[in-house]
Design a protein around this motif. Sequence first.
Motif, PDB file in Angstrom:
ATOM      1  N   GLU A  40       0.180 -21.819  -8.062  1.00 11.96           N
ATOM      2  CA  GLU A  40       1.402 -22.518  -8.437  1.00 11.96           C
ATOM      3  C   GLU A  40       2.135 -23.094  -7.225  1.00 11.96           C
ATOM      4  O   GLU A  40       3.350 -23.237  -7.245  1.00 11.96           O
ATOM      5  N   LEU A  41       1.381 -23.430  -6.183  1.00  6.38           N
ATOM      6  CA  LEU A  41       2.017 -24.037  -5.011  1.00  6.38           C
ATOM      7  C   LEU A  41       2.673 -25.349  -5.418  1.00  6.38           C
ATOM      8  O   LEU A  41       2.247 -26.002  -6.374  1.00  6.38           O
ATOM      9  N   PRO A  42       3.702 -25.756  -4.708  1.00  7.83           N
ATOM     10  CA  PRO A  42       4.394 -27.003  -5.059  1.00  7.83           C
ATOM     11  C   PRO A  42       3.434 -28.194  -5.101  1.00  7.83           C
ATOM     12  O   PRO A  42       2.459 -28.249  -4.342  1.00  7.83           O
ATOM     13  N   GLU A  47      -1.123 -31.759  -3.383  1.00  8.37           N
ATOM     14  CA  GLU A  47      -1.533 -33.134  -3.061  1.00  8.37           C
ATOM     15  C   GLU A  47      -2.100 -33.218  -1.651  1.00  8.37           C
ATOM     16  O   GLU A  47      -3.074 -33.945  -1.408  1.00  8.37           O
ATOM     17  N   ARG A  48      -1.516 -32.470  -0.712  1.00  8.87           N
ATOM     18  CA  ARG A  48      -2.057 -32.451   0.655  1.00  8.87           C
ATOM     19  C   ARG A  48      -3.475 -31.870   0.667  1.00  8.87           C
ATOM     20  O   ARG A  48      -4.334 -32.360   1.388  1.00  8.87           O
ATOM     21  N   ARG A  49      -3.695 -30.827  -0.123  1.00 10.35           N
ATOM     22  CA  ARG A  49      -5.042 -30.231  -0.203  1.00 10.35           C
ATOM     23  C   ARG A  49      -6.030 -31.269  -0.739  1.00 10.35           C
ATOM     24  O   ARG A  49      -7.124 -31.420  -0.206  1.00 10.35           O
ATOM     25  N   GLU A  61      -9.419 -37.676  11.048  1.00  8.17           N
ATOM     26  CA  GLU A  61      -8.387 -37.777  10.014  1.00  8.17           C
ATOM     27  C   GLU A  61      -8.359 -36.517   9.148  1.00  8.17           C
ATOM     28  O   GLU A  61      -7.293 -36.002   8.812  1.00  8.17           O
ATOM     29  N   ARG A  62      -9.542 -36.036   8.784  1.00 10.08           N
ATOM     30  CA  ARG A  62      -9.601 -34.822   7.967  1.00 10.08           C
ATOM     31  C   ARG A  62      -9.055 -33.632   8.741  1.00 10.08           C
ATOM     32  O   ARG A  62      -8.314 -32.817   8.194  1.00 10.08           O
ATOM     33  N   ALA A  63      -9.400 -33.526  10.011  1.00  9.13           N
ATOM     34  CA  ALA A  63      -8.906 -32.419  10.831  1.00  9.13           C
ATOM     35  C   ALA A  63      -7.378 -32.453  10.925  1.00  9.13           C
ATOM     36  O   ALA A  63      -6.714 -31.422  10.793  1.00  9.13           O
ATOM     37  N   ALA A  64      -6.815 -33.631  11.119  1.00 10.13           N
ATOM     38  CA  ALA A  64      -5.355 -33.757  11.211  1.00 10.13           C
ATOM     39  C   ALA A  64      -4.695 -33.424   9.877  1.00 10.13           C
ATOM     40  O   ALA A  64      -3.683 -32.712   9.835  1.00 10.13           O
ATOM     41  N   ARG A  67      -4.724 -29.694   9.312  1.00 17.09           N
ATOM     42  CA  ARG A  67      -3.678 -28.997  10.075  1.00 17.09           C
ATOM     43  C   ARG A  67      -2.328 -29.114   9.370  1.00 17.09           C
ATOM     44  O   ARG A  67      -1.580 -28.143   9.286  1.00 17.09           O
ATOM     45  N   GLU A  68      -2.013 -30.298   8.857  1.00 16.15           N
ATOM     46  CA  GLU A  68      -0.746 -30.489   8.127  1.00 16.15           C
ATOM     47  C   GLU A  68      -0.713 -29.624   6.867  1.00 16.15           C
ATOM     48  O   GLU A  68       0.309 -29.009   6.560  1.00 16.15           O
ATOM     49  N   TYR A  69      -1.826 -29.593   6.141  1.00 12.50           N
ATOM     50  CA  TYR A  69      -1.906 -28.774   4.933  1.00 12.50           C
ATOM     51  C   TYR A  69      -1.720 -27.295   5.281  1.00 12.50           C
ATOM     52  O   TYR A  69      -0.950 -26.588   4.615  1.00 12.50           O
TER      53      TYR A  69
END
Length: 176
Positions: A40-42, A47-49, A61-64, A67-69
């Motif tokens: 139930e994450l926001p 969407e980031r996942r 790009e995937r690595a960055a 990291r944000e996710y």
Amino acid sequence: MVAARWSEDTVEYLVLSDSVLLLERADGSVHPVRDPRLDELPPAVRERRAAVRALPHGSAERAAAAREYTRAVEALRNAEGGFFTAAADPAVAARAVTGRTPRSGIRSLTALTDGAGRWVEVFREGTWADCVGLVAKQGPQALIDEVRAAEAADPDGTVHPRGKGRDDAAVIFVVP
């Protein structure tokens, strides 16, 4: 985290974070006890996942994005609106999913870490009832071996997307 204790009359249990407890009832049905908060994450975090998984494996790009996710998920650890893990703070055990059931109604208990639960949740090798059946017949190591084989067959998570190629896998099977 999973904990269970039983007396002559009752089985009490506690489940926290990404582990699962499978209660096999006397009639053979299996009831999974899970902490739903990771599911139930926001929406913004989910969407980031999805954005990470859409990018090419091995790309910058995937690595960055990964990291944000990861930062977004970590901000939710042991926080209201997020999820709770005892490894980070043992006091959060008070936030666990708990319950009790008559002991006479329980045939077995199977505790799984998230890595072992991948057999059902990620690799879709069977149902929770199938999982208990496998462990009851062949033992916990058989389930772990099947998870390891599925991870090895898809090391980059292309067919079965997941955060880690390989994860911890522990199984405890108990007949109270």
